[in-house]
Scaffold this active site. Sequence first.
Site, mmCIF file in Angstrom:
data_model
loop_
_atom_site.group_PDB
_atom_site.id
_atom_site.type_symbol
_atom_site.label_atom_id
_atom_site.label_comp_id
_atom_site.label_asym_id
_atom_site.label_seq_id
_atom_site.Cartn_x
_atom_site.Cartn_y
_atom_site.Cartn_z
ATOM 1 N N LEU A 171 0.825 -1.106 -0.048
ATOM 2 C CA LEU A 171 -0.021 0.074 0.056
ATOM 3 C C LEU A 171 0.892 1.197 -0.037
ATOM 4 O O LEU A 171 0.522 2.274 -0.993
ATOM 5 C CB LEU A 171 -0.999 -0.070 1.180
ATOM 6 C CG LEU A 171 -1.873 1.178 1.274
ATOM 7 C CD1 LEU A 171 -2.948 0.967 0.135
ATOM 8 C CD2 LEU A 171 -2.611 1.006 2.854
ATOM 9 N N SER A 172 1.919 1.281 0.963
ATOM 10 C CA SER A 172 2.609 2.510 0.834
ATOM 11 C C SER A 172 3.351 2.834 -0.248
ATOM 12 O O SER A 172 3.316 4.103 -0.586
ATOM 13 C CB SER A 172 3.636 2.437 2.366
ATOM 14 O OG SER A 172 3.096 2.057 3.249
ATOM 15 N N ASP A 173 3.909 1.467 -0.711
ATOM 16 C CA ASP A 173 4.641 1.924 -2.051
ATOM 17 C C ASP A 173 3.663 2.317 -3.068
ATOM 18 O O ASP A 173 4.186 3.024 -4.036
ATOM 19 C CB ASP A 173 5.421 0.565 -2.364
ATOM 20 C CG ASP A 173 6.383 0.180 -1.654
ATOM 21 O OD1 ASP A 173 7.488 1.035 -1.144
ATOM 22 O OD2 ASP A 173 6.467 -1.030 -1.114
ATOM 23 N N VAL A 174 2.868 1.658 -3.539
ATOM 24 C CA VAL A 174 1.784 2.178 -4.694
ATOM 25 C C VAL A 174 1.356 3.306 -4.416
ATOM 26 O O VAL A 174 1.316 4.095 -5.492
ATOM 27 C CB VAL A 174 0.879 1.054 -4.724
ATOM 28 C CG1 VAL A 174 -0.236 1.467 -5.530
ATOM 29 C CG2 VAL A 174 1.345 -0.226 -5.145
ATOM 30 N N GLY A 177 4.117 5.951 -5.033
ATOM 31 C CA GLY A 177 4.357 6.068 -6.530
ATOM 32 C C GLY A 177 3.359 7.098 -7.112
ATOM 33 O O GLY A 177 3.447 7.828 -7.890
#
Length: 409
Positions: A171-174, A177
Amino acid sequence: MNDEYSGPLTGLRVVDSTTSYAGPTATMYLADLGATVIKVERPGYGDDARSWGPPFVDGASAWFASANRNKKSIVVDLRSEAGREVLLRLLDTADVFLQNMNPAKLVGMGIDGESLRSRNPRLVYCAMSGFGLDGPDSGRPGYDLVAQARSGLMSVTGEAGRSPQRVSTALSDVVTGMCAAVAINAALVRQARTGEGELIDVSLLDTDLALMAPRIAAYHAGEPEPAPSGGTDSVLAVYQPFAASDRSLVVAIGNDAMWQRFCSAVDLPDLAADPDLADNAGRRAHRPRITRAVAERIATRTAAQWLRIFAEIDVPAAPVQSLSEVVRDPQVRARGALMPVPGSGGELVSVHSPFRLASVAPRNERFPDLGEHTREILLDVGYARDDVEVLLETGAVGAARAERAEAVS
């Protein structure tokens, strides 16, 4: 790459030295919009996500394939002076640069924001990190799990009375981005208008704090500190999962009129007529009584029966689907949300970017092999063929096996 593709960012060059998932997600969305994205990767290993697995299909990581469509790859050894010069020449021609390296290393290599923008004032420089460019923890490494924990996101996720849980996806990565792509596009608008670049600071922690904004706001306004509750403690009531006779579904009551329609549909006229439940504040105050009554009614029919009933009265509801159901969902399929990776026989997919432009057809080119476009990129930025061979021979840059075989033949 398909040179005939035309999107709103066509003609812009993005150089991406990020690894893992947040940065590659950002640049994939920029590529979907037409930008030429060049992945700068380490010799031998490349992007960390190339090794994330299983599953692998023909040696390719499913995770890596899901975030790297529509890109080119060049292998550059940034530990060598010649390799750093290659990167600088690339950046002299770039519109955007993304990196997620340690700030101290950047200064030492001369690729910090200040140094690069002095060379190329129109460059949009995006620094992606765990905790941001300033503050006491700016130099610490960060991953999705760490950001979910530190932001408080995990503290409200999980079953009531059980330990906090990570949201079980990147979640944090997407979302980081996505945030980076939004900021970059805004900076590109100004770049086009004034020729001025920008320094963008995006972090996993800031992203997860943004995701927690309504929770933080409610806590500051006097709400008790929340804890894991299995998704039953929304500001709205009723807004949670229930068990039908065969499986779970969720129901989301968003306003008072919807509440009345819902009560009629589940045959709870006493709740509909109760003045204490006429508005959301009242329903929240009496949430346990409401949910007990509703749960008893929902358990009497199948999820499919309830979903048909709720659809007829415009009450938002959905089954809690497994991934095996999600990939067959008629709406998901109709939207073309799953994009088979070319050449993978359907075993690898990526997911369509979460936006669709009426004037732009979907762009879906296979993720690049490590160093697949090294020679092409070097020639494009002005290196002579002989110089390219020297760089390859010294290891300052690397090329994919197929590219090397083609050069020999």
